[in-house]
Design a protein around this motif. Structure first.
Motif, PDB file in Angstrom:
ATOM      1  N   GLN A 151      -3.570  -7.112  -3.120  1.00 55.28           N
ATOM      2  CA  GLN A 151      -2.198  -6.752  -3.976  1.00 55.28           C
ATOM      3  C   GLN A 151      -1.854  -5.447  -3.657  1.00 55.28           C
ATOM      4  OE1 GLN A 151      -2.698  -8.066  -7.787  1.00 55.28           O
ATOM      5  NE2 GLN A 151      -1.962 -10.212  -7.439  1.00 55.28           N
ATOM      6  N   ARG A 152      -2.717  -4.463  -3.742  1.00 54.01           N
ATOM      7  CA  ARG A 152      -3.005  -2.787  -3.644  1.00 54.01           C
ATOM      8  C   ARG A 152      -2.376  -2.839  -2.231  1.00 54.01           C
ATOM      9  NH1 ARG A 152      -7.428   1.362  -2.866  1.00 54.01           N
ATOM     10  NH2 ARG A 152      -6.129   3.185  -2.397  1.00 54.01           N
ATOM     11  N   PHE A 153      -2.842  -3.430  -1.250  1.00 46.16           N
ATOM     12  CA  PHE A 153      -2.541  -3.201   0.245  1.00 46.16           C
ATOM     13  C   PHE A 153      -1.111  -3.477   0.461  1.00 46.16           C
ATOM     14  CE2 PHE A 153      -2.511  -4.786   4.693  1.00 46.16           C
ATOM     15  CZ  PHE A 153      -2.747  -3.357   5.152  1.00 46.16           C
ATOM     16  N   LEU A 154      -0.580  -4.616  -0.106  1.00 48.07           N
ATOM     17  CA  LEU A 154       0.831  -5.067  -0.098  1.00 48.07           C
ATOM     18  C   LEU A 154       1.650  -3.911  -0.536  1.00 48.07           C
ATOM     19  CD1 LEU A 154       0.919  -8.834  -0.854  1.00 48.07           C
ATOM     20  CD2 LEU A 154       0.541  -7.724   1.313  1.00 48.07           C
ATOM     21  N   GLY A 155       1.396  -3.401  -1.752  1.00 44.67           N
ATOM     22  CA  GLY A 155       2.268  -2.284  -2.222  1.00 44.67           C
ATOM     23  C   GLY A 155       2.220  -1.132  -1.594  1.00 44.67           C
ATOM     24  N   LEU A 156       0.866  -0.781  -0.759  1.00 42.67           N
ATOM     25  CA  LEU A 156       1.123   0.445  -0.042  1.00 42.67           C
ATOM     26  C   LEU A 156       2.074   0.356   1.192  1.00 42.67           C
ATOM     27  CD1 LEU A 156      -0.607   3.176  -0.015  1.00 42.67           C
ATOM     28  CD2 LEU A 156      -2.271   1.776   1.414  1.00 42.67           C
ATOM     29  N   GLN A 157       1.980  -0.809   1.678  1.00 42.95           N
ATOM     30  CA  GLN A 157       3.125  -1.020   3.074  1.00 42.95           C
ATOM     31  C   GLN A 157       4.556  -0.794   2.674  1.00 42.95           C
ATOM     32  OE1 GLN A 157       1.868  -4.415   5.537  1.00 42.95           O
ATOM     33  NE2 GLN A 157       0.390  -4.806   4.043  1.00 42.95           N
ATOM     34  N   VAL A 158       4.961  -0.802   1.435  1.00 40.94           N
ATOM     35  CA  VAL A 158       6.276  -0.486   1.154  1.00 40.94           C
ATOM     36  C   VAL A 158       6.577   0.791   0.122  1.00 40.94           C
ATOM     37  CG1 VAL A 158       6.930  -3.075   1.339  1.00 40.94           C
ATOM     38  CG2 VAL A 158       6.126  -2.234  -0.771  1.00 40.94           C
TER      39      VAL A 158
ATOM     40  N   THR B 149       3.484   4.731   5.156  1.00 36.55           N
ATOM     41  CA  THR B 149       2.532   5.379   4.541  1.00 36.55           C
ATOM     42  C   THR B 149       1.276   5.279   5.244  1.00 36.55           C
ATOM     43  OG1 THR B 149       2.206   3.621   2.968  1.00 36.55           O
ATOM     44  CG2 THR B 149       3.629   5.480   2.208  1.00 36.55           C
ATOM     45  N   LEU B 150       1.126   4.456   5.896  1.00 46.63           N
ATOM     46  CA  LEU B 150      -0.177   3.971   6.847  1.00 46.63           C
ATOM     47  C   LEU B 150      -0.278   4.752   7.978  1.00 46.63           C
ATOM     48  CD1 LEU B 150      -0.789   0.413   5.855  1.00 46.63           C
ATOM     49  CD2 LEU B 150      -2.034   2.383   4.947  1.00 46.63           C
ATOM     50  N   ILE B 151       0.906   4.842   8.950  1.00 38.51           N
ATOM     51  CA  ILE B 151       0.975   5.396  10.353  1.00 38.51           C
ATOM     52  C   ILE B 151       1.982   6.732   9.985  1.00 38.51           C
ATOM     53  CG2 ILE B 151       1.707   4.981  12.556  1.00 38.51           C
ATOM     54  CD1 ILE B 151      -0.507   3.038  11.594  1.00 38.51           C
TER      55      ILE B 151
ATOM     56  N   HIS C 103       6.041   0.199   6.618  1.00 43.54           N
ATOM     57  CA  HIS C 103       5.190  -0.305   7.678  1.00 43.54           C
ATOM     58  C   HIS C 103       5.484  -1.819   7.873  1.00 43.54           C
ATOM     59  CE1 HIS C 103       0.976  -0.240   9.161  1.00 43.54           C
ATOM     60  NE2 HIS C 103       0.787  -1.557   8.665  1.00 43.54           N
ATOM     61  N   VAL C 104       6.569  -2.112   7.254  1.00 41.04           N
ATOM     62  CA  VAL C 104       7.034  -3.624   7.801  1.00 41.04           C
ATOM     63  C   VAL C 104       8.302  -3.539   8.296  1.00 41.04           C
ATOM     64  CG1 VAL C 104       5.291  -4.909   6.256  1.00 41.04           C
ATOM     65  CG2 VAL C 104       7.452  -4.035   5.161  1.00 41.04           C
ATOM     66  N   PRO C 105       8.822  -2.839   9.286  1.00 42.44           N
ATOM     67  CA  PRO C 105       9.960  -2.880   9.827  1.00 42.44           C
ATOM     68  C   PRO C 105      10.503  -4.109  10.554  1.00 42.44           C
ATOM     69  CG  PRO C 105       8.617  -1.963  11.277  1.00 42.44           C
ATOM     70  CD  PRO C 105       7.762  -2.019  10.224  1.00 42.44           C
ATOM     71  N   PHE C 106       9.913  -5.177  10.624  1.00 38.93           N
ATOM     72  CA  PHE C 106      10.262  -6.643  10.976  1.00 38.93           C
ATOM     73  C   PHE C 106      10.964  -7.239  10.007  1.00 38.93           C
ATOM     74  CE2 PHE C 106       6.013  -6.785   9.899  1.00 38.93           C
ATOM     75  CZ  PHE C 106       5.721  -7.933   8.987  1.00 38.93           C
ATOM     76  N   LEU C 107      10.434  -6.614   8.600  1.00 44.72           N
ATOM     77  CA  LEU C 107      11.619  -7.193   7.587  1.00 44.72           C
ATOM     78  C   LEU C 107      12.747  -6.437   7.032  1.00 44.72           C
ATOM     79  CD1 LEU C 107       8.573  -8.159   4.967  1.00 44.72           C
ATOM     80  CD2 LEU C 107      10.037  -9.596   6.286  1.00 44.72           C
ATOM     81  N   SER C 108      12.602  -5.135   7.365  1.00 42.75           N
ATOM     82  CA  SER C 108      13.526  -4.252   7.001  1.00 42.75           C
ATOM     83  C   SER C 108      14.564  -3.786   7.949  1.00 42.75           C
ATOM     84  CB  SER C 108      13.166  -2.966   6.279  1.00 42.75           C
ATOM     85  OG  SER C 108      12.358  -2.161   7.126  1.00 42.75           O
TER      86      SER C 108
END
Length: 253
Positions: free
Chosen positions: A141-148, A208-210, A235-240
């Motif tokens: 859950q923490r990792f998912l939050g970090l991605q956005v 926030t990761l790259i 970190h999730v540009p395929f969604l946004s």
């Protein structure tokens, strides 16, 4: 579960897609279907993730071997996201005769920061390693939050991530730990220097990761790299930023 799970969409030039840590192919199914309007898209679950069987040893050589065996075409383009980008880069270096072109999405050939390279602080990954032993669900859950994190549409993107991730059971702990060790210890910069296939790097300027400067650092290793930095993407540009990515991928071929 037996072997490597794959989902195939569309027809035409094949593009193999590899997801990130703790995820599975369902995370970008809608994006894959958009790409499939113009080509054949082959989505693979990494070993021990989603619906794929695990490996006795979760390391880059074993992962690459299992994935190559599951790809039903001889020559293909390869797109990897996050951990999948590390796997894809290693696969392209090991078997250049099969990988026609390489796309690195929100990836880094050396994921961990040091004095001469931008990346994630070592203590961030060490924290995930330690937390996995205590509470796998909370760690994911923490990792998912970090991605956005820090994005204006973070709540909506986080909900999309959660819905997609929960389609499958969480990966086994050894696969999760193995993935973190790959991210922590792999340094594939030398592979990038000598790589001759076309390479396209796509990243978000709010990731926030790259870190944003990663793209220029990669381009300094190989001047032939085609770099695209997406404004206001995490970190999730395929969604946004799916439409922009589709345009980049179409132009690259």
């Amino acid at each position: 579960m037996t072997g490597i799970h794959r989902e195939i969409y569309g027809q035409g030039r094949p593009l193999v897609m590899l997801h990130g840590w703790a995820m599975h192919s369902g995370i970008w199914r809608e994006f894959a279907r958009q790409l499939a309007r113009h080509r054949q898209v082959i989505c693979l679950d990494l070993p021990g993730h989603g619906r794929s069987a695990g490996l006795e040893q979760f390391d880059l050589p074993a992962i690459g071997s299992a994935l190559f065996d599951a790809i039903p075409v001889n020559r293909f383009s390869l797109l990897g996201w996050s951990l999948g980008a590390t796997v894809a880069l290693d696969m392209a270096a090991r078997c250049p005769d099969r990988v026609q072109s390489l796309f690195l999405l929100s990836g880094n050939p050396k994921f961990v920061k040091n004095t001469d390279w931008p990346g994630v602080r070592p203590e961030v990954l060490d924290g995930f390693v330690a937390q996995l032993s205590d509470d796998t669900k909370l760690t994911l859950q923490r990792f998912l939050g970090l991605q956005v994190q820090g994005l204006p549409e973070s709540r909506q993107l986080l909900q999309q991530l959660r819905l997609a991730v929960h389609e499958c059971d969480a990966p086994a702990r050894d696969a999760l730990q193995g993935g973190l060790q790959i991210l922590k210890n792999s340094d594939l910069r030398k592979s990038l220097v000598g790589m001759r296939c076309p390479i396209t790097v796509m990243q978000g300027d709010k990731d926030t990761l790259i870190p944003a400067q990663t793209g220029q650092s990669i381009k300094a290793l190989n001047s032939r790299v085609d770099l695209h930095v997406l404004a206001n993407a995490g970190h999730v540009p395929f969604l946004s930023h799916a439409r922009q990515l589709c345009d980049i991928l179409a132009a690259a071929e």
